[in-house]
Write a protein that holds these residues in place. Structure first.
Motif, mmCIF file in Angstrom:
data_model
loop_
_atom_site.group_PDB
_atom_site.id
_atom_site.type_symbol
_atom_site.label_atom_id
_atom_site.label_comp_id
_atom_site.label_asym_id
_atom_site.label_seq_id
_atom_site.Cartn_x
_atom_site.Cartn_y
_atom_site.Cartn_z
ATOM 1 N N UNK A 75 10.475 3.753 -7.639
ATOM 2 C CA UNK A 75 9.381 4.568 -7.108
ATOM 3 C C UNK A 75 8.261 3.687 -6.552
ATOM 4 N N UNK A 76 7.482 4.275 -5.636
ATOM 5 C CA UNK A 76 6.288 3.624 -5.103
ATOM 6 C C UNK A 76 5.088 4.043 -5.946
ATOM 7 N N UNK A 77 4.252 3.086 -6.317
ATOM 8 C CA UNK A 77 3.071 3.366 -7.124
ATOM 9 C C UNK A 77 1.822 2.796 -6.452
ATOM 10 N N UNK A 78 0.666 3.193 -7.002
ATOM 11 C CA UNK A 78 -0.641 2.653 -6.589
ATOM 12 C C UNK A 78 -0.833 2.802 -5.082
ATOM 13 N N UNK A 79 -1.240 1.732 -4.391
ATOM 14 C CA UNK A 79 -1.576 1.851 -2.970
ATOM 15 C C UNK A 79 -0.365 2.222 -2.126
ATOM 16 N N UNK A 80 0.810 1.734 -2.509
ATOM 17 C CA UNK A 80 2.020 2.107 -1.763
ATOM 18 C C UNK A 80 2.268 3.613 -1.856
ATOM 19 N N UNK A 81 2.037 4.190 -3.038
ATOM 20 C CA UNK A 81 2.196 5.637 -3.200
ATOM 21 C C UNK A 81 1.125 6.377 -2.410
ATOM 22 N N UNK A 82 -0.120 5.889 -2.479
ATOM 23 C CA UNK A 82 -1.201 6.557 -1.746
ATOM 24 C C UNK A 82 -0.942 6.529 -0.234
ATOM 25 N N UNK A 83 -0.429 5.420 0.251
ATOM 26 C CA UNK A 83 -0.131 5.321 1.676
ATOM 27 C C UNK A 83 0.926 6.344 2.087
ATOM 28 N N UNK A 84 1.959 6.473 1.284
ATOM 29 C CA UNK A 84 3.015 7.437 1.592
ATOM 30 C C UNK A 84 2.484 8.870 1.490
ATOM 31 N N UNK A 85 1.642 9.136 0.491
ATOM 32 C CA UNK A 85 1.056 10.477 0.346
ATOM 33 C C UNK A 85 0.140 10.797 1.517
ATOM 34 N N UNK A 86 -0.622 9.819 2.004
ATOM 35 C CA UNK A 86 -1.468 10.041 3.188
ATOM 36 C C UNK A 86 -0.607 10.378 4.397
ATOM 37 N N UNK A 87 0.518 9.691 4.533
ATOM 38 C CA UNK A 87 1.436 9.962 5.640
ATOM 39 C C UNK A 87 1.945 11.390 5.584
#
Length: 279
Positions: free
Chosen positions: A258-270
């Motif tokens: 899974x992607x966490x932290x900033x990587x997760x936030x970046x994907x969620x923003x996308x």
């Protein structure tokens, strides 16, 4: 040993009576057996009177303590496994009331230190916006007002820093269009904001990510003592340590990918931007 789903979790009394019969057949008092098992006599009594649900380990110790014959061991262990697995029928849960279900979940969360959620298809109530929660209950024939209020009230537990939460959501869970594009964007933004809580670890698994196994259902792990797995017609509760270990291992495999932290936030923003692009 065959059984119906409704038997799950209902064999504690039969298990207790069977164990007690084996002790008496061995000519042992409760006190002598307790010494052999290295536990208190009161625990032996509680097991034999079905006042507690013995773990698989408890039952194995009991069987060794009474020198159970081989032909009895398989049946007793099957009973023990049934007693430690419970089927929660959705129809019964609805009859009890959705508000009652929220109270049960609140109590579970209050008694747990680390909760792990694998979310395959939808966002759980702890993470959901009010509009998303209402939409998730649209098809319920019962009055859902108490359930909505209960889900929103339960969200306060996320801010209890004495507890830890790990959420892993598939892209399908995040992006399933349960509500309209604007509401989905707001919901996705909420997920991103929750990644900043110090006791919340929230990860996402984008479509195309290779996972160690094939995800089949949503499940929640409460510490290392209980797992609930969600099915279309209800849920199964596992208390057997071997079942719990299997789910912990499965969860760890998803967590690694899974992607966490900033990587997760970046994907969620996308994904949130994609929702707004649909407006």
């Amino acid at each position: 040993m065959t059984f119906e789903p409704e038997q799950l979790g209902q064999s504690t009394e039969e298990l207790a009576a069977t164990l007690k019969g084996l002790r008496k057949a061995a000519g042992l008092s409760g006190d002598r057996l307790a010494k052999r098992m290295n536990i208190s006599q009161s625990k032996v009594s509680r097991i034999e009177n079905a006042r507690v649900r013995p773990s698989i380990v408890d039952v194995e110790q009991y069987l060794r303590g009474v020198d159970a014959p081989p032909e009895a061991i398989d049946r007793v262990m099957s009973l023990a496994r049934l007693a430690n697995t419970e089927w929660r029928n959705l129809r019964n849960l609805r009859r009890a009331g959705l508000g009652t279900r929220q109270a049960e979940l609140k109590a579970l969360e209050a008694s747990s230190g680390h909760m792990r959620y694998f979310l395959l298809s939808l966002i759980t109530g702890l993470l959901a916006t009010p509009e998303y929660i209402r939409a998730s209950l649209t098809h319920s024939p019962a009055d859902t007002s108490k359930a909505v209020a209960g889900k929103l009230e339960r969200q306060q537990v996320l801010y209890d820093t004495s507890k830890r939460f790990t959420f892993i959501l598939t892209e399908q869970a995040v992006r399933f269009p349960l509500v309209g594009p604007h509401a989905m964007a707001v919901q996705t933004d909420r997920l991103a904001s929750l990644t900043h809580l110090p006791n919340v670890r929230l990860g996402v698994i984008p479509v195309g990510t290779r996972t160690p196994g094939l995800p089949l259902n949503t499940f929640t792990i409460y510490d290392d003592r209980m797992v609930t797995a969600e099915l279309t017609t209800g849920s199964i509760v596992f208390r057997d340590a071997r079942d719990i270990r299997s789910y912990l291992d499965e969860f760890a495999g998803y967590e690694e990918r899974a992607l966490f932290d900033e990587a997760a936030r970046e994907k969620l923003r996308e994904w949130s931007s994609a929702c707004r692009g649909d407006l």
